[in-house]
Design a protein around this motif. Structure first.
Motif, PDB file in Angstrom:
ATOM      1  N   LEU A 195       0.813  -1.220   0.000  1.00 17.66           N
ATOM      2  CA  LEU A 195       0.000   0.000   0.000  1.00 17.66           C
ATOM      3  C   LEU A 195       0.848   1.273   0.000  1.00 17.66           C
ATOM      4  CD1 LEU A 195      -2.904  -1.051   2.370  1.00 17.66           C
ATOM      5  CD2 LEU A 195      -3.123  -0.342  -0.028  1.00 17.66           C
ATOM      6  N   ASP A 196       2.126   1.152   0.338  1.00 19.15           N
ATOM      7  CA  ASP A 196       3.016   2.314   0.264  1.00 19.15           C
ATOM      8  C   ASP A 196       3.226   2.749  -1.184  1.00 19.15           C
ATOM      9  OD1 ASP A 196       3.451   2.633   2.990  1.00 19.15           O
ATOM     10  OD2 ASP A 196       5.175   1.280   3.005  1.00 19.15           O
ATOM     11  N   THR A 197       3.021   1.822  -2.119  1.00 11.98           N
ATOM     12  CA  THR A 197       3.348   2.075  -3.520  1.00 11.98           C
ATOM     13  C   THR A 197       2.159   1.939  -4.470  1.00 11.98           C
ATOM     14  OG1 THR A 197       5.509   1.097  -3.033  1.00 11.98           O
ATOM     15  CG2 THR A 197       4.993   1.453  -5.342  1.00 11.98           C
ATOM     16  N   PHE A 198       1.159   1.142  -4.101  1.00  9.49           N
ATOM     17  CA  PHE A 198       0.100   0.783  -5.039  1.00  9.49           C
ATOM     18  C   PHE A 198      -1.294   1.066  -4.501  1.00  9.49           C
ATOM     19  CE2 PHE A 198       3.606  -2.290  -5.823  1.00  9.49           C
ATOM     20  CZ  PHE A 198       3.893  -1.947  -7.138  1.00  9.49           C
ATOM     21  N   THR A 199      -2.247   1.220  -5.443  1.00 10.03           N
ATOM     22  CA  THR A 199      -3.672   1.323  -5.106  1.00 10.03           C
ATOM     23  C   THR A 199      -4.189  -0.070  -4.761  1.00 10.03           C
ATOM     24  OG1 THR A 199      -4.453   0.919  -7.353  1.00 10.03           O
ATOM     25  CG2 THR A 199      -3.952   3.220  -6.767  1.00 10.03           C
ATOM     26  N   ASP A 200      -5.431  -0.164  -4.275  1.00  6.33           N
ATOM     27  CA  ASP A 200      -5.997  -1.456  -3.894  1.00  6.33           C
ATOM     28  C   ASP A 200      -5.976  -2.459  -5.048  1.00  6.33           C
ATOM     29  OD1 ASP A 200      -6.467  -0.459  -1.358  1.00  6.33           O
ATOM     30  OD2 ASP A 200      -8.638  -0.352  -1.568  1.00  6.33           O
ATOM     31  N   ALA A 201      -6.391  -2.053  -6.236  1.00  2.00           N
ATOM     32  CA  ALA A 201      -6.410  -2.973  -7.385  1.00  2.00           C
ATOM     33  C   ALA A 201      -4.989  -3.391  -7.760  1.00  2.00           C
ATOM     34  CB  ALA A 201      -7.104  -2.335  -8.579  1.00  2.00           C
ATOM     35  N   GLN A 202      -4.054  -2.458  -7.685  1.00  2.00           N
ATOM     36  CA  GLN A 202      -2.668  -2.783  -7.995  1.00  2.00           C
ATOM     37  C   GLN A 202      -2.067  -3.708  -6.936  1.00  2.00           C
ATOM     38  OE1 GLN A 202      -1.362   1.293  -8.189  1.00  2.00           O
ATOM     39  NE2 GLN A 202      -1.321   1.290 -10.433  1.00  2.00           N
ATOM     40  N   VAL A 203      -2.464  -3.517  -5.671  1.00  2.00           N
ATOM     41  CA  VAL A 203      -2.020  -4.413  -4.601  1.00  2.00           C
ATOM     42  C   VAL A 203      -2.529  -5.823  -4.885  1.00  2.00           C
ATOM     43  CG1 VAL A 203      -2.308  -5.013  -2.160  1.00  2.00           C
ATOM     44  CG2 VAL A 203      -1.762  -2.657  -2.806  1.00  2.00           C
ATOM     45  N   ALA A 204      -3.810  -5.943  -5.262  1.00  2.00           N
ATOM     46  CA  ALA A 204      -4.376  -7.255  -5.580  1.00  2.00           C
ATOM     47  C   ALA A 204      -3.586  -7.918  -6.712  1.00  2.00           C
ATOM     48  CB  ALA A 204      -5.850  -7.119  -5.959  1.00  2.00           C
ATOM     49  N   GLU A 205      -3.267  -7.149  -7.727  1.00  2.00           N
ATOM     50  CA  GLU A 205      -2.499  -7.676  -8.856  1.00  2.00           C
ATOM     51  C   GLU A 205      -1.113  -8.147  -8.401  1.00  2.00           C
ATOM     52  OE1 GLU A 205      -0.583  -5.867 -12.931  1.00  2.00           O
ATOM     53  OE2 GLU A 205      -2.560  -5.130 -12.324  1.00  2.00           O
ATOM     54  N   GLN A 206      -0.454  -7.354  -7.583  1.00  2.00           N
ATOM     55  CA  GLN A 206       0.870  -7.722  -7.071  1.00  2.00           C
ATOM     56  C   GLN A 206       0.799  -8.993  -6.214  1.00  2.00           C
ATOM     57  OE1 GLN A 206       4.010  -6.274  -7.592  1.00  2.00           O
ATOM     58  NE2 GLN A 206       2.892  -5.238  -9.213  1.00  2.00           N
ATOM     59  N   ASP A 236      -4.874   3.577   4.613  1.00  2.00           N
ATOM     60  CA  ASP A 236      -5.104   3.604   3.160  1.00  2.00           C
ATOM     61  C   ASP A 236      -4.016   4.415   2.457  1.00  2.00           C
ATOM     62  OD1 ASP A 236      -5.758   6.315   3.506  1.00  2.00           O
ATOM     63  OD2 ASP A 236      -7.890   5.992   3.301  1.00  2.00           O
ATOM     64  N   ARG A 237      -3.968   4.286   1.142  1.00  2.00           N
ATOM     65  CA  ARG A 237      -2.920   4.936   0.337  1.00  2.00           C
ATOM     66  C   ARG A 237      -2.998   6.460   0.442  1.00  2.00           C
ATOM     67  NH1 ARG A 237       1.236   4.903  -2.627  1.00  2.00           N
ATOM     68  NH2 ARG A 237       1.372   5.695  -4.744  1.00  2.00           N
ATOM     69  N   TYR A 238      -4.194   7.017   0.413  1.00  2.00           N
ATOM     70  CA  TYR A 238      -4.372   8.467   0.511  1.00  2.00           C
ATOM     71  C   TYR A 238      -3.710   8.995   1.785  1.00  2.00           C
ATOM     72  CZ  TYR A 238      -6.696  12.983   0.967  1.00  2.00           C
ATOM     73  OH  TYR A 238      -6.958  14.321   1.107  1.00  2.00           O
ATOM     74  N   THR A 239      -3.996   8.376   2.913  1.00  2.00           N
ATOM     75  CA  THR A 239      -3.449   8.830   4.190  1.00  2.00           C
ATOM     76  C   THR A 239      -1.931   8.695   4.222  1.00  2.00           C
ATOM     77  OG1 THR A 239      -5.517   8.183   5.255  1.00  2.00           O
ATOM     78  CG2 THR A 239      -3.618   8.526   6.698  1.00  2.00           C
ATOM     79  N   ARG A 240      -1.423   7.615   3.633  1.00  2.00           N
ATOM     80  CA  ARG A 240       0.028   7.424   3.578  1.00  2.00           C
ATOM     81  C   ARG A 240       0.697   8.532   2.751  1.00  2.00           C
ATOM     82  NH1 ARG A 240       1.324   1.359   4.180  1.00  2.00           N
ATOM     83  NH2 ARG A 240      -0.633   0.582   5.017  1.00  2.00           N
TER      84      ARG A 240
END
Length: 131
Positions: free
Chosen positions: A27-38, A68-72
């Motif tokens: 989550l430091d680098t990716f959105t939720d969908a990108q995290v799922a893909e990774q 979440d990514r926004y807060t990070r």
């Protein structure tokens, strides 16, 4: 014949701590969908053995209190379009226009394409001409 008993039902529905740690790191680098893909590329699966979807990541993030990514990104000093516009002396629409033109960098924080922008640096020169 001796066969090991399966784990109790409630325990079998837990997400492994290693999976939660991977989600937190990604989550430091990716959105939720990108995290799922990774996660899927790295061989992780849901407790049911399914491929991860963005909804799985969202639910696990929410249920386990992961930031979440926004807060990070905000914690790292990233700005909204309105804040960036104020720093540059232009409108938020101009910031979005510059972003679409590739004149400034934006960092996506969700799967809808919403972005935050790096903070204005002292001595940084910005053209206010709209191309």
């Amino acid at each position: 014949i001796m066969v090991p008993l399966p784990p109790p039902f409630a325990q079998s529905r837990f997400t492994a701590p290693s999976t939660l740690a991977a989600i937190d790191r990604l989550l430091d680098t990716f959105t939720d969908a990108q995290v799922a893909e990774q996660l899927n590329q790295q061989g992780y699966r849901t407790f049911e053995g399914l491929l991860f979807q963005s909804l799985h990541v969202y639910q696990l993030r929410r249920d386990h209190g992961l930031t979440d990514r926004y807060t990070r990104l905000r914690a790292r000093g990233m700005l909204t379009a309105e804040e960036s516009a104020h720093a540059h002396g232009v409108s938020a629409q101009t910031i979005w226009h510059w972003y679409r033109q590739g004149r400034i960098v934006g960092v996506r924080y969700n799967d809808r394409g919403s972005c935050l922008f790096p903070p204005f640096q002292e001595g940084q020169q910005w053209s206010t001409d709209v191309l």
